[in-house]
Design a protein around this motif. Sequence first.
Motif, mmCIF file in Angstrom:
data_model
loop_
_atom_site.group_PDB
_atom_site.id
_atom_site.type_symbol
_atom_site.label_atom_id
_atom_site.label_comp_id
_atom_site.label_asym_id
_atom_site.label_seq_id
_atom_site.Cartn_x
_atom_site.Cartn_y
_atom_site.Cartn_z
ATOM 1 N N UNK A 182 38.403 40.701 28.903
ATOM 2 C CA UNK A 182 39.561 41.180 28.118
ATOM 3 C C UNK A 182 39.850 42.635 28.491
ATOM 4 N N UNK A 183 41.123 42.905 28.757
ATOM 5 C CA UNK A 183 41.493 44.287 29.082
ATOM 6 C C UNK A 183 41.604 45.090 27.794
ATOM 7 N N UNK A 204 44.183 53.583 36.070
ATOM 8 C CA UNK A 204 42.868 53.127 35.619
ATOM 9 C C UNK A 204 43.004 51.997 34.610
ATOM 10 N N UNK A 205 41.957 51.190 34.507
ATOM 11 C CA UNK A 205 41.892 50.111 33.537
ATOM 12 C C UNK A 205 40.498 50.087 32.925
ATOM 13 N N UNK A 227 42.526 40.796 36.900
ATOM 14 C CA UNK A 227 42.872 39.689 36.021
ATOM 15 C C UNK A 227 41.639 39.217 35.263
ATOM 16 N N UNK A 228 41.898 38.639 34.087
ATOM 17 C CA UNK A 228 40.814 38.075 33.298
ATOM 18 C C UNK A 228 40.153 36.945 34.089
#
Length: 507
Positions: free
Chosen positions: A15-16, A23-24, A2-3
């Motif tokens: 920021x995503x 994966x992220x 989470x941000x």
Amino acid sequence: MKSGELLRSSYRLEERLGKSPYAETWAAASTEGCPALPSGSAVVVKILALGDMPDWKCYDSFEREAAALKALRHPAIPRYVDSFRIDEADGHRLCLVMERMPGRSLAAELESGRRWTEAEIEALFVELLSILAYLQALRPPIIHRDINPKNLIVRPDGSLALVDFSGVQDAVRLAYRDSFSMMGSAGYAPLEQISGRAGTRSDLYAAAATMATLLTRKHPSDLPRKGLRIDPGALLELSPRLLFVLENYLDPDEERRDLPLADAVAMLKGERDVPGSAEKPQAMPVGMALSAGRSAPAADEGALSRALAKLAELAADRIGAAGVEDEEDDTSIPALPTDSRVRLRYDQDSLSQSIPRGSPLSPGFLGGGIFAVFWLGFVAFWTFMAIAMGAPLFFPLFSLPFWAVGIGMARAILKPVLSRVDIELTREGGVLVRESFFGTRTRRWPLEDLGSCRNAPALISQKGRTDLELVLELGTKSLRFGSALSNRERVAIARSVNAWRKGELPA
């Protein structure tokens, strides 16, 4: 993730930027607890969830990117910052932290409607080739394998940066690997990379395809082609130096992408002449050159020889075609060769011709047919490998245009040679044409639709050579046949049809 979440008390997620099932990628900032960077430094964090990976190739890609960034030292490549593992109750994650390059990707600039001048694109090309020169100067050389507008960042000062080294590989490992690994983006990956055999020249193709996209604002797969090569010059006029570099690096044959990077950079900077001519696309007319007190630039001797040879070849084709255009006015019908398998019978009321299938050993069949078989075999290998490996549906679908090209090419090459054509002309029944290729097709036209029969250059040339074939005009259509015949046989057929149509058959 989470941000606002804190990783290892050193990096705060902001920021995503991207997400996949396992994966992220996050934009983050270092905190005061970060030992590697001052507080507030902009970074990118890639997070790989080990439990969600479909196979170990994802882990291998992650490790290769971390190892490559550790080894690279270039101002246009993100700097390695940190890597670590997070062990939590819901699973294990690997994290890779790297410098965040400020700016926007070329893909984002394209989507916003931005257009570049040719000089700006040449400058971007020079920067990109300079980055590739650094990667290829390493030992062993490094291959990025995914150069495209999304992975090129235009920084606030206008300079270019290359990001996303998840597909990176060194040339030695690629040359001796024992498994198939497909990397790259559709349209930007050359044929050898699609088959899993990427080399240092594969990045040159991707770089040139990216520049072609910036020039035309079209995806490489939507651009016109000259043969199998992308041809942005068909859509707009380019400077000789930019066109020369693009044509060399966009060649589908890896071996022919032989322009050294240093020479390409020098040409794009205007420090080196384009081989063959300094003003190739915009040659000044002789009268204007003389009136301006300047003489036209002398052509390179090798280029002049090639140009003269090409002119001689084109002249021969024109003469061959024009020589048969005159068959319209010549009513004399030469005898067929004694060993001809063509059957020709005529009188004042009817004419029938039977043109047999050509030999599979004819040069036109062997050269073109073997290439068509090789092309279709390669596409079949790619398609079945993608299906067998369980690749996403996009990859088998990506091969559909190549199937269409291969089948169309095979048909265009093989049909004129392997077809049997029977033509019957009668004053009362009109025109009957029966073609036997894979099956038989019969067509009829009224006699009023019968036009002239002549020799003309074939639609497909092979190795720069254009053969002749017969063209029979039938209404709004044209029937092409007889490319496997000798010139004497074609002349006899053309003159007999034209003489019969005019009622001027010799007694």
